[in-house]
Design an enzyme around this catalytic site. Structure first.
Site, short mmCIF file in Angstrom:
data_model
loop_
_atom_site.label_atom_id
_atom_site.label_comp_id
_atom_site.label_asym_id
_atom_site.label_seq_id
_atom_site.Cartn_x
_atom_site.Cartn_y
_atom_site.Cartn_z
N SER A 1 1.13 -6.04 -2.39
CA SER A 1 0.83 -6.36 -3.80
C SER A 1 -0.31 -5.51 -4.36
O SER A 1 -0.40 -5.32 -5.57
CB SER A 1 0.50 -7.85 -3.95
OG SER A 1 -0.66 -8.18 -3.20
N LYS B 1 -3.75 -5.78 -2.85
CA LYS B 1 -5.03 -6.43 -2.56
C LYS B 1 -6.06 -5.46 -1.96
O LYS B 1 -7.17 -5.33 -2.45
CB LYS B 1 -4.84 -7.59 -1.58
CG LYS B 1 -3.90 -8.68 -2.02
CD LYS B 1 -3.74 -9.74 -0.96
CE LYS B 1 -3.21 -9.25 0.37
NZ LYS B 1 -1.87 -8.60 0.29
N SER B 2 -5.65 -4.80 -0.88
CA SER B 2 -6.57 -3.91 -0.18
C SER B 2 -6.94 -2.71 -1.05
O SER B 2 -8.11 -2.32 -1.11
CB SER B 2 -5.95 -3.43 1.14
OG SER B 2 -5.82 -4.51 2.03
N SER C 1 -3.35 -14.69 2.95
CA SER C 1 -3.71 -16.12 2.87
C SER C 1 -2.64 -16.92 2.11
O SER C 1 -2.88 -17.40 1.01
CB SER C 1 -5.09 -16.31 2.23
OG SER C 1 -5.27 -15.56 1.06
#
Length: 198
Positions: free
Chosen positions: A37, A39-40, A107
């Site tokens: 998506s 995030k990192s 998560s």
């Protein structure tokens, strides 16, 4: 028995003292979303932007943590829960140290994210839902994981045969299908500035 023999050892320097030393507040920015998506990628660029502003940061990343602290954990639901529990506790230490902490973890379960939130005061936990459809993430497939799922090499993969529970009321929503990395970083920086955390 173990707990009876340990006690908290108070220090003489508090979180507020460390924040004053750094000249900014300390919070946890928690990125959640499907694999691929963004995030990192966003957390890396945000860390760079904050560093250039003179902000003390540290970035915790799902894959990086599994190289060390959590290398003993599998991807079973029980171990995923433990993975997030440990990260929450580590992030709490960084925030106590006066550092703005960026945590990028899939998560997938609400209860785990709620647990991490419970470790912090209301203003110290910022949940960022990095939104992208499973179709888009599969197309990007930066680590080749979706391809491995299709080949039957990976089971219990979030969004395919293991659930991802979408956050109900995150502090920030970033849709990487329509927002650039630069726009996403600016959105988060703007939020931190509006909350007078920087």
């Amino acid at each position: 028995m173990k707990k009876k023999n340990i006690s908290w050892h108070e220090g003489k320097v508090e979180k507020e003292n460390r924040q004053l030393l750094h000249n900014h507040k300390s919070v946890l920015v928690w990125f959640t979303g499907l694999s691929g998506s963004g995030k990192s990628t966003i957390s890396v660029e945000l860390e760079k932007a904050l560093y250039e502003m003179g902000i003390h940061t540290y970035r915790l990343d799902g894959d990086n943590i599994r190289h060390g602290l959590n290398r003993d954990l599998t991807f079973s639901e029980e171990d995923r829960n433990e993975n997030i529990r440990r990260i929450g506790e580590v992030a709490k230490l960084f925030v106590d140290a006066g550092v703005i902490t960026l945590a990028a973890f899939i998560s997938p379960f609400k209860k785990d994210r709620r647990f991490v939130r419970s470790l912090f005061s209301e203003a110290e936990f910022i949940e960022v839902y990095v939104k992208a459809s499973i179709e888009e993430c599969s197309k990007r497939d930066p680590k080749g994981l979706y391809n491995k799922v299709q080949m039957g090499e990976i089971n219990n993969f979030t969004g395919i045969d293991s659930p991802y529970e979408i956050p109900e009321s995150p502090e920030l929503l970033i849709n990487t299908e329509i927002q650039t990395i630069e726009e996403s970083v600016k959105q988060i920086v703007h939020y931190l500035q509006n909350k007078r955390l920087l």
